[in-house]
Motif scaffolding. Structure first.
Motif, mmCIF file in Angstrom:
data_model
loop_
_atom_site.group_PDB
_atom_site.id
_atom_site.type_symbol
_atom_site.label_atom_id
_atom_site.label_comp_id
_atom_site.label_asym_id
_atom_site.label_seq_id
_atom_site.Cartn_x
_atom_site.Cartn_y
_atom_site.Cartn_z
ATOM 1 N N ARG A 1 -29.826 1.722 33.431
ATOM 2 C CA ARG A 1 -30.670 2.473 34.020
ATOM 3 C C ARG A 1 -30.698 2.387 35.644
ATOM 4 N NH1 ARG A 1 -36.744 -0.146 32.451
ATOM 5 N NH2 ARG A 1 -36.136 -2.253 32.468
ATOM 6 N N TYR A 2 -30.542 0.895 35.806
ATOM 7 C CA TYR A 2 -30.233 0.631 37.245
ATOM 8 C C TYR A 2 -29.291 1.137 37.923
ATOM 9 C CZ TYR A 2 -33.920 -3.040 36.053
ATOM 10 O OH TYR A 2 -34.967 -3.538 35.590
ATOM 11 N N GLU A 3 -28.192 1.301 37.269
ATOM 12 C CA GLU A 3 -27.002 2.084 37.797
ATOM 13 C C GLU A 3 -27.095 3.681 38.000
ATOM 14 O OE1 GLU A 3 -24.345 0.320 39.192
ATOM 15 O OE2 GLU A 3 -25.472 -1.401 38.606
ATOM 16 N N ALA A 4 -27.783 4.055 37.067
ATOM 17 C CA ALA A 4 -28.210 5.438 37.148
ATOM 18 C C ALA A 4 -29.120 5.847 38.349
ATOM 19 C CB ALA A 4 -28.983 5.942 35.737
ATOM 20 N N TRP A 5 -30.203 4.746 38.545
ATOM 21 C CA TRP A 5 -31.059 5.071 39.576
ATOM 22 C C TRP A 5 -30.157 4.942 40.873
ATOM 23 C CZ3 TRP A 5 -35.223 0.799 38.032
ATOM 24 C CH2 TRP A 5 -35.995 1.559 36.825
ATOM 25 N N LYS A 6 -29.074 4.254 41.093
ATOM 26 C CA LYS A 6 -28.318 3.755 42.133
ATOM 27 C C LYS A 6 -27.440 5.180 42.569
ATOM 28 C CE LYS A 6 -27.739 -1.047 41.890
ATOM 29 N NZ LYS A 6 -26.702 -2.127 41.710
ATOM 30 N N ASP A 7 -27.194 5.607 41.312
ATOM 31 C CA ASP A 7 -26.537 7.075 41.228
ATOM 32 C C ASP A 7 -27.383 8.180 42.003
ATOM 33 O OD1 ASP A 7 -24.095 5.986 40.473
ATOM 34 O OD2 ASP A 7 -24.542 6.915 38.280
ATOM 35 N N ALA A 8 -28.556 8.290 41.715
ATOM 36 C CA ALA A 8 -29.372 9.091 41.804
ATOM 37 C C ALA A 8 -29.799 9.111 43.446
ATOM 38 C CB ALA A 8 -30.776 9.100 41.178
ATOM 39 N N ALA A 9 -30.069 7.644 43.931
ATOM 40 C CA ALA A 9 -30.224 7.362 45.241
ATOM 41 C C ALA A 9 -29.111 7.765 46.200
ATOM 42 C CB ALA A 9 -30.624 5.967 45.333
ATOM 43 N N TRP A 10 -28.034 7.790 45.713
ATOM 44 C CA TRP A 10 -26.818 7.740 46.458
ATOM 45 C C TRP A 10 -26.645 9.386 46.684
ATOM 46 C CZ3 TRP A 10 -22.725 10.998 47.088
ATOM 47 C CH2 TRP A 10 -21.609 10.592 48.223
ATOM 48 N N ASP A 11 -26.943 10.267 45.700
ATOM 49 C CA ASP A 11 -26.772 11.477 45.849
ATOM 50 C C ASP A 11 -27.969 12.283 46.561
ATOM 51 O OD1 ASP A 11 -24.803 11.450 43.792
ATOM 52 O OD2 ASP A 11 -25.848 12.288 42.273
ATOM 53 N N TYR A 12 -29.224 11.721 46.462
ATOM 54 C CA TYR A 12 -30.283 12.381 47.120
ATOM 55 C C TYR A 12 -30.191 11.786 48.689
ATOM 56 C CZ TYR A 12 -32.701 13.865 43.185
ATOM 57 O OH TYR A 12 -33.220 14.775 41.900
ATOM 58 N N ALA A 13 -29.638 10.556 48.903
ATOM 59 C CA ALA A 13 -29.369 10.165 50.336
ATOM 60 C C ALA A 13 -28.472 10.959 51.016
ATOM 61 C CB ALA A 13 -29.114 8.710 50.469
ATOM 62 N N PHE A 14 -27.491 11.356 50.184
ATOM 63 C CA PHE A 14 -26.251 12.402 50.993
ATOM 64 C C PHE A 14 -27.069 13.556 51.390
ATOM 65 C CE2 PHE A 14 -23.334 15.825 50.587
ATOM 66 C CZ PHE A 14 -22.471 15.393 51.644
ATOM 67 N N VAL A 15 -27.856 14.128 50.577
ATOM 68 C CA VAL A 15 -28.382 15.348 51.110
ATOM 69 C C VAL A 15 -29.622 15.246 51.942
ATOM 70 C CG1 VAL A 15 -30.266 17.138 49.805
ATOM 71 C CG2 VAL A 15 -28.342 16.377 48.395
ATOM 72 N N LEU A 16 -30.452 14.481 51.932
ATOM 73 C CA LEU A 16 -31.588 14.102 52.769
ATOM 74 C C LEU A 16 -30.759 13.752 54.124
ATOM 75 C CD1 LEU A 16 -33.844 11.985 50.721
ATOM 76 C CD2 LEU A 16 -34.379 14.152 51.503
ATOM 77 N N ASP A 17 -29.739 12.961 54.200
ATOM 78 C CA ASP A 17 -29.023 12.761 55.521
ATOM 79 C C ASP A 17 -28.634 13.973 56.200
ATOM 80 O OD1 ASP A 17 -27.915 10.820 57.651
ATOM 81 O OD2 ASP A 17 -26.103 11.902 56.680
#
Length: 735
Positions: free
Chosen positions: A709-725
């Motif tokens: 689950r923590y790795e899944a959260w990191k994946d989601a954070a990576w994806d959303y950070a790319f979009v938000l940036d």
């Protein structure tokens, strides 16, 4: 009131960062693909050689470039990860589910990646309300008599990947079977534990597929096996205590376009073998009381009927409940005696249980000892209904009953039941209601709320709004949209926005709660989920109008949804991003070619961006199964030409593409890493823009990404950070 966070980075930061990072340039090794008189020269097909050290080196170089280009997003990733974690009750548990005299449940513990599977003995006092009320299980506190079945954390220790492919318990509760994948390739090892002693049996079966099941007497375990193209093609039986080499093939499916699976009937009297594609199916039954008679076919596939079958006893007669599309494009439910299937289909007598309705899609029907439980879709929304067995299929049949909920956009689904239970377990969620678990009392229609997943950190659902809007497609079709935002966001044309869709396989983007999504909305992003054709939101015709030679409707619907958003006042047209995964990744590649100027960024997750190459090779994983979705370009020149006209990889143009990220997994067996790897290389080769195109490959993961689950959260954070940036929306806003 809020303003865009345009000052989040120095004005020259992006340019200087790109100047210092150079994307890897893969060598060109031209390969000609010839079909139907057409020649396509592919310079990057060599990247398919997974075992080639040069391929691994290239993917690692791509990862290094991606990190160089996006490394400045790390603080944002950490912020999003911490937001997800701070909202999640890390020490938590599932609601116990009763089956065969036991309550089964899972625990999650803070700091642990995986679930811990447990059970406790149920009681039978004669008081139905008490006997079917789940025991109180508190986080971090053991229940008296609690028995540990499996600790996923212990199983995963020292492994690069861990996923369960299913569990099963014998009816007497003594044996526990579980299937484990340690590489992400969806090939599982089946083991069996004696719950009386805690010891593993010597029986170990390698390379099984999902969802093993025991025979009712617990002496055998059934499982499926995939062929070299990753297609489930065999149902096998292992007798406990015997050599795996002696395992019996119950059914072998040699048609490369058919998928094979099995289940036990609800009353566990039959093994139900299902053979299907997206357009027709065949069901075969094995009667556990008469196994020597072998499999019995109900409706043969030659009839070209798409159906599911549930055999069960009704008033002492062996009956079959059919959910089928015979003269019913949206499907209907019928009832027939098992003996009817000895006759030709045209002579069989079926009684109508649920009539066909152009406005209601019947997705499935199951049975308990007292009721039929239906899954239907109306007005885009998935719903659950129940009908008593008394009078079923006659003039005395009761009308379907449906639990009532107070939201416009929600998802309610049947999530299981013990066959004899007076209640069925329902799952419920909406875009801003965290997942709930209900027990639905069949006799009275009463709903018992057993749990709502807690969201920590002062979450206030009234701070968010979900609404239904409609875009108009180029051909006049109305496309449903789900529009999500913070309640205080103004319709003033200044907001960043994200459009998301899938649009294939009749899969619907139903309302679902996402803790990670809150991090987007809290930064002022308006999110639009476009329910484009090819999905199932508006019934079977909606799906049919977005597949095969009508597939382009999926892509143009998405662009039309984007145009609606740009003109709606909810978004700044210059700050719209797009996101989709798998077949939704194909959608991302297609819209990048169709309308690159409409998007500030595109995030393609495990994207199916080289579909024609894949489907032209039936030896590749799952390719032949795809013919019912896309058509068969090997045999049909029209299908080949149509697919070639939209294939993202083959239609890259010398135009300025937006910022693009392709996220994939090295061990994905559904969409091979080579597709996004080739796509990214060609985008860089032909694109004329200055925005970065990056490839991120998880080297120890499968189609669903990294495990834990923590790795899944990191994946989601990576994806959303790319979009938000890309949208200049990196900080939370006050609205």
């Amino acid at each position: 009131m809020h303003t865009a966070d345009t000052a989040a980075l120095p004005a020259d930061d992006g340019a200087s960062r790109l100047a210092a990072a150079h994307p890897p340039v893969p060598r060109k090794a031209p390969v000609e693909r010839r079909h139907h008189g057409d020649v396509f020269v592919d310079n990057y097909e060599w990247l398919r050689a997974k075992e080639d050290p040069a391929v691994v080196a290239h993917l690692e170089a791509e990862n290094a470039y991606t990190e160089a280009v996006t490394g400045h997003q790390q603080p944002l990733r950490e912020a999003i990860f911490n937001e997800i974690r701070s909202r999640t009750q890390e020490t938590d548990l599932s609601v116990p589910m009763r089956k065969d005299g036991w309550w089964y449940y899972n625990r999650m513990q803070e700091g642990k990646q995986y679930a811990i599977h447990c059970r406790v003995q149920a009681r039978d006092t004669g008081d139905l309300a008490a006997d079917w009320t789940p025991p109180q299980v508190d986080p971090g506190t053991a229940v008296p008599g609690e028995q540990l079945l499996l600790d996923g954390n212990a199983e995963a220790e020292g492994m690069p990947f861990f996923a369960l492919g299913g569990t099963a318990v014998t009816k007497d509760g003594n044996l526990f079977a579980y299937a484990v994948d340690n590489s992400g390739d969806e090939r599982f090892t089946l083991r069996i534990k004696d719950l009386r002693s805690g010891q593993l049996l010597p029986d170990v079966v390698e390379n099984v597929f999902y969802s093993p099941a025991f025979s009712p007497d617990g002496s055998r375990v059934f499982y499926t096996v995939v062929d070299q193209t990753w297609r489930p093609h065999q149902v096998k039986c292992h007798v406990l205590g015997t050599s795996v080499e002696a395992d019996t093939v119950i059914h072998q499916e040699d048609d490369p376009a058919m998928w094979t699976g099995f289940d036990l009937s609800a009353d566990r009297r039959h093994l139900v073998v299902s053979i299907s594609c997206s357009e027709y199916s065949e069901t075969r039954l094995l009667d556990f009381a008469d196994q020597d008679s072998g499999l019995r076919t109900l409706i043969p596939r030659a009839e070209r009927i798409l159906y599911d079958a549930e055999p069960f006893l009704l008033d002492g007669r062996q009956m079959v409940l059919l959910t089928h599309n015979k003269d019913a494009v949206n499907s209907m439910v019928s009832l027939a005696a098992l003996a009817e299937f000895d006759k030709p289909v045209a002579e069989q007598e079926w009684a109508t249980v649920v009539a066909h309705d152009d406005a209601v899609r019947v997705n499935g029907a199951g049975v308990t000892a007292s009721h039929v439980v239906l899954s239907v879709r109306k007005d885009t929304i998935e719903r659950v209904q129940a009908i008593p067995l008394a009078g079923l299929g006659t003039g005395a049949q009761a009308a379907p009953a449906e639990p009532g909920f107070d939201e416009q956009l929600f998802t309610a689904g049947f999530s299981g039941s013990d066959y004899e239970a007076p209640v069925v377990r329902l799952s419920y969620t909406s875009f801003f209601t965290p997942p709930r678990v209900y027990d639905y009392e069949l006799a009275t229609g009463r709903l018992w709320l057993r749990k709502e997943t807690p969201v920590l950190g002062g979450y206030d659902r009234s701070a968010y709004v979900a609404g239904r809007e409609w875009a108009t497609a180029q051909d006049g079709t109305r496309i449903p949209l789900s529009v999500l935002r913070r309640a205080g966001v103004r319709q003033d044309g200044s907001n960043p926005a994200l459009v998301y869709a899938y649009g294939s396989y009749e899969h619907s983007m139903d309302p679902w709660f996402s803790t990670a999504r809150l991090s987007l909305l809290d930064r002022g992003v308006v999110m639009v989920i476009a329910h484009v054709r090819g999905g199932g939101e508006m019934g079977r015709k909606w799906y049919d109008d977005g597949k095969k030679l009508r597939k382009k409707n999926t892509f143009t619907d998405f662009v039309d949804a984007t145009d609606w958003l740009a003109a709606s006042g909810w978004a700044d047209p210059a700050r719209i991003a797009a996101m989709g995964g798998s077949a939704g990744g194909l959608l991302m590649g297609a819209v990048a070619n169709l309308a690159p100027e409409k998007y500030a960024a595109i995030l393609a997750q495990v994207p199916f961006v080289d579909p024609l190459t894949s489907i032209l090779d039936p030896e590749l994983p799952l390719s032949a199964l795809e013919w019912e979705e896309w058509g068969n370009p090997i045999e049909d020149p029209a299908v080949y030409a149509y697919m070639k006209s939209y294939s993202p990889y083959e239609n890259i143009r010398p135009v300025p593409y937006p910022r693009i990220a392709a996220v994939t997994s090295f061990n994905d067996t559904r969409v091979l890493y080579v597709e996004p790897a080739k796509w990214v290389a060609r985008l860089r080769e032909l694109g004329t823009g200055s925005e970065p195109v990056v490839l991120k490959t998880e080297m120890d993961a499968g189609h669903g990404g990294a495990s834990g689950r923590y790795e899944a959260w990191k994946d989601a954070a990576w994806d959303y950070a790319f979009v938000l940036d890309a949208l200049c929306a990196v900080k939370p806003v006050n609205v």
